[in-house]
Design a protein around this motif. Structure first.
Motif, PDB file in Angstrom:
ATOM      1  N   MET A   1     107.294  73.143  97.738  1.00  0.00           N
ATOM      2  CA  MET A   1     106.013  73.370  98.400  1.00  0.00           C
ATOM      3  C   MET A   1     106.073  72.915  99.843  1.00  0.00           C
ATOM      4  SD  MET A   1     102.639  72.712  96.764  1.00  0.00           S
ATOM      5  CE  MET A   1     103.773  73.298  95.531  1.00  0.00           C
ATOM      6  N   GLU A 425     108.497  69.627  91.711  1.00  0.00           N
ATOM      7  CA  GLU A 425     108.180  71.036  91.883  1.00  0.00           C
ATOM      8  C   GLU A 425     108.274  71.719  90.515  1.00  0.00           C
ATOM      9  OE1 GLU A 425     108.695  75.178  92.871  1.00  0.00           O
ATOM     10  OE2 GLU A 425     110.437  74.033  92.218  1.00  0.00           O
ATOM     11  N   ASP A 426     109.208  71.232  89.690  1.00  0.00           N
ATOM     12  CA  ASP A 426     109.383  71.859  88.380  1.00  0.00           C
ATOM     13  C   ASP A 426     108.183  71.626  87.469  1.00  0.00           C
ATOM     14  OD1 ASP A 426     110.058  69.212  88.362  1.00  0.00           O
ATOM     15  OD2 ASP A 426     111.714  69.415  86.939  1.00  0.00           O
ATOM     16  N   GLN A 427     107.596  70.413  87.549  1.00  0.00           N
ATOM     17  CA  GLN A 427     106.399  70.151  86.749  1.00  0.00           C
ATOM     18  C   GLN A 427     105.257  71.062  87.184  1.00  0.00           C
ATOM     19  OE1 GLN A 427     105.790  65.956  87.422  1.00  0.00           O
ATOM     20  NE2 GLN A 427     106.362  65.448  85.326  1.00  0.00           N
ATOM     21  N   PHE A 429     105.422  73.933  88.784  1.00  0.00           N
ATOM     22  CA  PHE A 429     105.662  75.336  88.468  1.00  0.00           C
ATOM     23  C   PHE A 429     105.421  75.592  86.982  1.00  0.00           C
ATOM     24  CE2 PHE A 429     108.636  78.826  87.299  1.00  0.00           C
ATOM     25  CZ  PHE A 429     107.898  79.854  87.876  1.00  0.00           C
ATOM     26  N   TYR A 430     105.818  74.641  86.177  1.00  0.00           N
ATOM     27  CA  TYR A 430     105.602  74.777  84.732  1.00  0.00           C
ATOM     28  C   TYR A 430     104.113  74.950  84.429  1.00  0.00           C
ATOM     29  CZ  TYR A 430     106.381  73.804  79.743  1.00  0.00           C
ATOM     30  OH  TYR A 430     106.466  73.892  78.376  1.00  0.00           O
ATOM     31  N   CYS A 431     103.293  74.102  85.028  1.00  0.00           N
ATOM     32  CA  CYS A 431     101.844  74.211  84.816  1.00  0.00           C
ATOM     33  C   CYS A 431     101.300  75.532  85.337  1.00  0.00           C
ATOM     34  CB  CYS A 431     101.107  73.080  85.528  1.00  0.00           C
ATOM     35  SG  CYS A 431     101.470  71.459  84.864  1.00  0.00           S
ATOM     36  N   ARG A 432     101.725  75.874  86.527  1.00  0.00           N
ATOM     37  CA  ARG A 432     101.182  77.090  87.146  1.00  0.00           C
ATOM     38  C   ARG A 432     101.620  78.326  86.366  1.00  0.00           C
ATOM     39  NH1 ARG A 432     102.279  77.085  93.417  1.00  0.00           N
ATOM     40  NH2 ARG A 432     100.576  78.586  93.400  1.00  0.00           N
ATOM     41  N   GLN A 433     102.847  78.305  85.869  1.00  0.00           N
ATOM     42  CA  GLN A 433     103.316  79.441  85.084  1.00  0.00           C
ATOM     43  C   GLN A 433     102.422  79.660  83.871  1.00  0.00           C
ATOM     44  OE1 GLN A 433     104.648  80.947  82.125  1.00  0.00           O
ATOM     45  NE2 GLN A 433     104.577  82.596  83.666  1.00  0.00           N
ATOM     46  N   ARG A 434     101.825  78.582  83.395  1.00  0.00           N
ATOM     47  CA  ARG A 434     100.952  78.733  82.230  1.00  0.00           C
ATOM     48  C   ARG A 434      99.534  79.136  82.621  1.00  0.00           C
ATOM     49  NH1 ARG A 434     105.412  79.119  80.309  1.00  0.00           N
ATOM     50  NH2 ARG A 434     106.308  77.650  78.811  1.00  0.00           N
ATOM     51  N   ILE A 436      97.645  77.398  85.115  1.00  0.00           N
ATOM     52  CA  ILE A 436      96.848  76.301  85.666  1.00  0.00           C
ATOM     53  C   ILE A 436      97.015  76.279  87.189  1.00  0.00           C
ATOM     54  CG2 ILE A 436      96.528  73.798  85.628  1.00  0.00           C
ATOM     55  CD1 ILE A 436      97.779  73.909  82.768  1.00  0.00           C
ATOM     56  N   GLN A 438      97.236  75.151  91.076  1.00  0.00           N
ATOM     57  CA  GLN A 438      97.993  74.056  91.663  1.00  0.00           C
ATOM     58  C   GLN A 438      97.180  72.746  91.702  1.00  0.00           C
ATOM     59  OE1 GLN A 438     101.125  74.261  93.975  1.00  0.00           O
ATOM     60  NE2 GLN A 438     100.168  73.647  95.882  1.00  0.00           N
ATOM     61  N   ILE A 445      98.679  66.124  86.171  1.00  0.00           N
ATOM     62  CA  ILE A 445      99.902  65.320  86.136  1.00  0.00           C
ATOM     63  C   ILE A 445      99.601  63.871  86.526  1.00  0.00           C
ATOM     64  CG2 ILE A 445     102.170  64.992  87.217  1.00  0.00           C
ATOM     65  CD1 ILE A 445     102.186  68.139  87.537  1.00  0.00           C
TER      66      ILE A 445
ATOM     67  N   ARG B  52     108.036  81.760  91.198  1.00  0.00           N
ATOM     68  CA  ARG B  52     108.429  80.442  91.703  1.00  0.00           C
ATOM     69  C   ARG B  52     108.657  80.529  93.210  1.00  0.00           C
ATOM     70  NH1 ARG B  52     111.588  76.343  88.154  1.00  0.00           N
ATOM     71  NH2 ARG B  52     111.182  74.531  89.430  1.00  0.00           N
ATOM     72  N   PHE B  86     110.792  78.592  79.318  1.00  0.00           N
ATOM     73  CA  PHE B  86     111.768  78.000  80.232  1.00  0.00           C
ATOM     74  C   PHE B  86     113.089  77.674  79.554  1.00  0.00           C
ATOM     75  CE2 PHE B  86     109.461  76.881  84.227  1.00  0.00           C
ATOM     76  CZ  PHE B  86     108.244  77.432  83.883  1.00  0.00           C
ATOM     77  N   VAL B  90     109.768  71.506  80.818  1.00  0.00           N
ATOM     78  CA  VAL B  90     109.541  70.327  81.638  1.00  0.00           C
ATOM     79  C   VAL B  90     108.660  69.306  80.908  1.00  0.00           C
ATOM     80  CG1 VAL B  90     108.563  69.567  83.834  1.00  0.00           C
ATOM     81  CG2 VAL B  90     109.724  71.775  83.683  1.00  0.00           C
ATOM     82  N   PHE B 100      96.969  70.251  77.469  1.00  0.00           N
ATOM     83  CA  PHE B 100      97.662  71.084  78.445  1.00  0.00           C
ATOM     84  C   PHE B 100      97.458  72.567  78.138  1.00  0.00           C
ATOM     85  CE2 PHE B 100     101.595  73.482  79.321  1.00  0.00           C
ATOM     86  CZ  PHE B 100     101.643  73.362  80.695  1.00  0.00           C
ATOM     87  N   ALA B 107      92.024  78.431  81.712  1.00  0.00           N
ATOM     88  CA  ALA B 107      92.190  78.873  83.101  1.00  0.00           C
ATOM     89  C   ALA B 107      92.420  80.383  83.120  1.00  0.00           C
ATOM     90  CB  ALA B 107      93.349  78.134  83.762  1.00  0.00           C
TER      91      ALA B 107
END
Ligand code: ATP
Ligand code: MG
Lengths: 478, 263
Positions: A1, A425-427, A429-434, A436, A438, A445, B52, B86, B90, B100, B107
């Motif tokens: 980011m 960044e990986d945490q 991205f993991y959330c955003r991929q689902r 959620i 930023q 987190i 990404r 993945f 993570v 989560f 969302a």
């Protein structure tokens, strides 16, 4: 980011930053013995208290402002501060009807509708507006249990004998520079007494609000839990957004007699200053408790506000088998600085202490954990567990851990764990991929990181603390 | 129209080109497998599809149902129905797995203008879906992936997929690190989620997975390109002959100039 996103996301207005149009009776700035006399007279205090104030003031004059802490600020001009500011109506605490509606609206804006609280929640609230306590809800219910919960000023009038016995018994007037200043000029605060064997029937809560400009807030809280009693107490703090720094130098004293438990929780959201570090509250506070035999004192704090936070809620484990706890979340964003931690002083046998500190730094924030674990010779079989975790958001902030350990008894067990991590960044991205966002991801987190501390807060306040953290951070990440 | 269309996709990190012209069409209801040596760009492709931002797309386009994805943030793509299981799930300490997932689902629902699910309804639904991969209830309330074994993490990914019900699921080496029983369970879960409305891209190194999840098409990636595409039998052939057969050094991605081996 990118750093840009980071900056954009951390820039967020302070929601409690409005000023209320309340007419106030304010002393002109300046401090001398006459000011203290006038203050004491205004409050109708007995002679012993005036004497104590003057003694504290004279001692303060001999002290120098400390410089050992890892925070920097322009030196404070103590003559430029006004030492008393009170809303102009006569505050009567028996009925909310008599409180200036503008003040009630202020608390409402802050999400503390006193009237609502009174009706719906099992939380008694004492609200301190600038220097004066304006409303204490739930008086009757508490009185039935024999619990005294009132403003400090009222306690001076109604319970002078208790005050005389315990005032300064934990934090002496000579304790340190800011405690001495507070002892000289303290304006109001809360007083709590829980009688023997009584479990306080509700959470007690104080909301502090600095409204007037150029005033300092010097409140004092004294909580005495008599033998075998229990009380859970929460303080919350906000202040309007101003360009100048305002000083908040409070003192909190806790006395937990034999077998008593005091749980003291703080959610501190004083104005932190703007993104360039202009304005904000200097939060220099002395908090300490004495735990007698089998007593327990537990401090939980969530510190998200203030330009500078500097405090070490401590426990003197005086009695055998007493327990001290410190759970802390301190967040610094932009140019905020925090130097906070605790002191656990083990005197009694089989005394136990637990320290869990979570420091979060974002922006250019600096966060220092400073803690002392002291085991004296008399403290046979003392145990301490300390855990200090730091979370960094971005690469311009800092986290520092300064643990002092002094052990004079070989039977002691002292454990210390520390960690520093970065929101990855990986945490994110993991959330955003689902799905959620930023901002929500960062807040999630960070909240996860703080969970150990939040679970120590009373339910309602845990929710509030989580929201606050979200607001104070909103998506700051690097 | 294909559900997923990837056309001439180029992407890089810094000044390193990783994807060098990917073309891929996956229709609704289809399952495509992507194989290829280590470092050939499979995970990169998955990441780029999911948005990404470490990767810069320099050329090409990606369409989901004809709608361009490349301008969308990862969370917006998720709401459009893109799901990535993945390769390395993570850990998020202190954040409950169910909390989560509910946050994620709600969302997505908000974006779609659907009502959010409350905790009770969600719990019921989650319990139902967890059966699919036989994820024990104990995992629901533990922190996201924290202290999960490798296999548990992979099962958790498929569980999340079951809850989120994506249009396009990309499974990046979901089979690696699984014992035989877990492989069967996970593959069973994936098969249970096959549907005429859904497309899947399954990245794997092992033909064996494709015995369980039978693909409609197999693609071989090397050096950032798809160098060969075929039916299921391509996977079998690869298993037998290794990548050398395609003019690639076994285990290395950089041996060929894309053009030669490409059909
Ligand atoms: N963020 C990054 N920064 C630098 N290089 C990267 C980055 N991501 C991927 N690469 C490089 O791009 C190439 C492709 O990596 P990728 O992870 O996509 O391969 P893969 O096909 O998934 O391999 P594997 O089968 O081992 O999982 C590798 O050479 C890798 O080192
Ligand atoms: Mg990979």
């Amino acid at each position: 980011m990118t750093t840009d996103t980071l900056q954009e996301l951390t820039r967020r207005p302070y929601a409690a930053g409005f000023v209320s149009a309340v007419e106030a009776d304010t002393f002109p700035p300046g401090l001398n013995e006459d000011v203290i006399r006038a203050l004491s007279e205004k409050k109708g205090e007995p002679p012993f208290l005036l004497e104590w104030r003057l003694k504290s003031y004279r001692h303060w004059l001999t002290l120098r402002e400390p410089t050992w802490q890892a925070v920097t600020y322009k030196s404070i001009d103590y003559q430029a501060i006004s030492y008393y500011s009170a809303p102009k109506f006569k505050p009567k605490k028996d009925s909310l009807d008599e409180v200036d509606p503008e003040i009630l609206r202020t608390y409402e804006k802050l999400g503390i509708p006193l009237v609502e609280q009174q009706r719906l929640q099992n939380v008694a609230v004492d609200a301190v507006f600038d220097s004066v306590s304006v409303a204490t809800t739930f008086k009757d219910k508490l009185a039935k249990a024999g619990v005294i919960f009132c403003s400090f000023s009222e306690a001076v009038r109604e319970h002078p004998e208790l005050l005389r016995k315990y005032l300064g018994s934990v934090v002496p007037h000579s304790d340190n520079f800011f405690a001495a200043l507070n002892s000289a000029v303290f304006s109001d605060g809360s007083f709590v007494y829980i009688p023997k064997g009584v479990r306080c029937p509700m959470e007690l809560s104080t909301y502090f609000r600095i409204n007037a400009a150029e005033t300092g807030q010097f409140e004092r809280t004294l909580i005495v839990a008599d033998e075998g009693s229990y009380v859970s107490y929460l303080e919350g703090c906000t202040a309007p957004q101003r360009d100048t720094n305002q000083l908040h130098a409070a003192v909190v004293e806790l006395v937990a007699l034999k077998g008593a438990t005091i749980k003291y929780s703080t959610v501190q959201n004083w104005y932190p200053g703007d993104a360039e570090g202009k304005g904000g509250i200097y939060n220099f506070v002395t908090k300490r408790g004495i735990a007698h035999e089998r007593a327990k004192i537990s401090w939980t704090q969530v510190e998200t506000g203030s330009a500078i936070t500097w405090k070490y809620p401590s426990v003197i484990l005086k009695g055998d088998d007493s327990v001290g706890e410190f759970y802390s979340v301190a967040l610094t964003n932009n140019l905020q600085q925090a130097d906070t931690g605790t002191k656990m002083v083990h005197l009694g046998k089989n005394t136990r202490s637990t320290i869990v500190s979570k420091g979060i730094s974002a922006g250019r924030g600096q966060n220092t954990y400073r803690g002392l674990v002291k085991v004296l010779k008399s403290a046979e079989n003392a145990r301490n567990y300390t855990q200090c975790d730091s979370l960094l958001l971005g690469d311009k902030c800092g986290a520092h851990t300064v643990p002092y350990i002094e052990v004079k008894n070989a039977s002691a067990q002292v454990e210390h764990e520390a960690s520093t991590s970065k929101i990855g960044e990986d945490q994110l991205f993991y959330c955003r991929q689902r799905g959620i966002s930023q901002e929500d991801a960062v807040s999630m987190i960070v909240n996860g990181f703080c969970r150990q501390v939040f679970k120590e807060l009373p339910m309602e306040f845990a929710v509030e603390a989580q929201k606050l953290l979200g607001v104070s951070l909103e998506g700051s990440v690097g | 129209m294909a559900l997923l269309s990837v056309r001439n996709l180029h992407a890089r990190v810094g000044d390193k080109d990783i994807l060098k012209g990917i073309d891929l069409e996956v229709g609704a209801g289809e399952v495509h497998a992507i194989m290829g040596p280590n470092g050939s760009g499979k995970s990169t492709l998955a990441s780029v599809l999911a948005g990404r931002d470490a990767y810069e797309v320099t050329k090409g386009e990606v369409l989901l149902d004809g709608k361009s994805l490349l301008e969308l943030a990862p969370e917006a793509r998720a709401a459009e129905g893109v799901f990535l299981a993945f390769q390395y799930p993570v850990e998020i300490p202190g954040v409950g797995n169910l909390h989560f997932l509910r946050t994620a689902l709600n969302a997505q629902r908000r974006v779609k203008g659907l009502e959010e699910l409350d905790a009770m309804d969600f719990l019921q639904m989650a319990k139902e879906k967890s059966k699919l991969v036989q994820l024990d209830a104990a995992f629901m309330n533990r922190s996201v992936n924290e202290g999960f074994s490798g296999g548990e993490k992979k099962r958790n990914e498929i569980f999340q997929m079951a809850v989120l019900e994506p249009r396009l699921a990309i499974l990046d080496e979901t089979d690696s690190g699984l014992d035989i029983d877990a492989l069967r369970t996970v593959a069973g879960g994936v098969n249970g989620l096959r549907s005429p409305q859904r497309a899947m891209v399954v990245i794997t190194h092992y033909q064996r997975l494709l015995d369980y999840i039978v693909p409609d098409k197999v693609h071989v990636m090397a050096s950032g390109r798809i160098i060969r595409s075929g039916g299921r039998e391509l996977a079998l052939e690869l298993e037998e002959k290794g990548y050398g057969w395609l003019g690639l050094q076994d285990g290395k991605g950089a041996a060929t100039k894309g053009g030669e081996a490409r059909r």
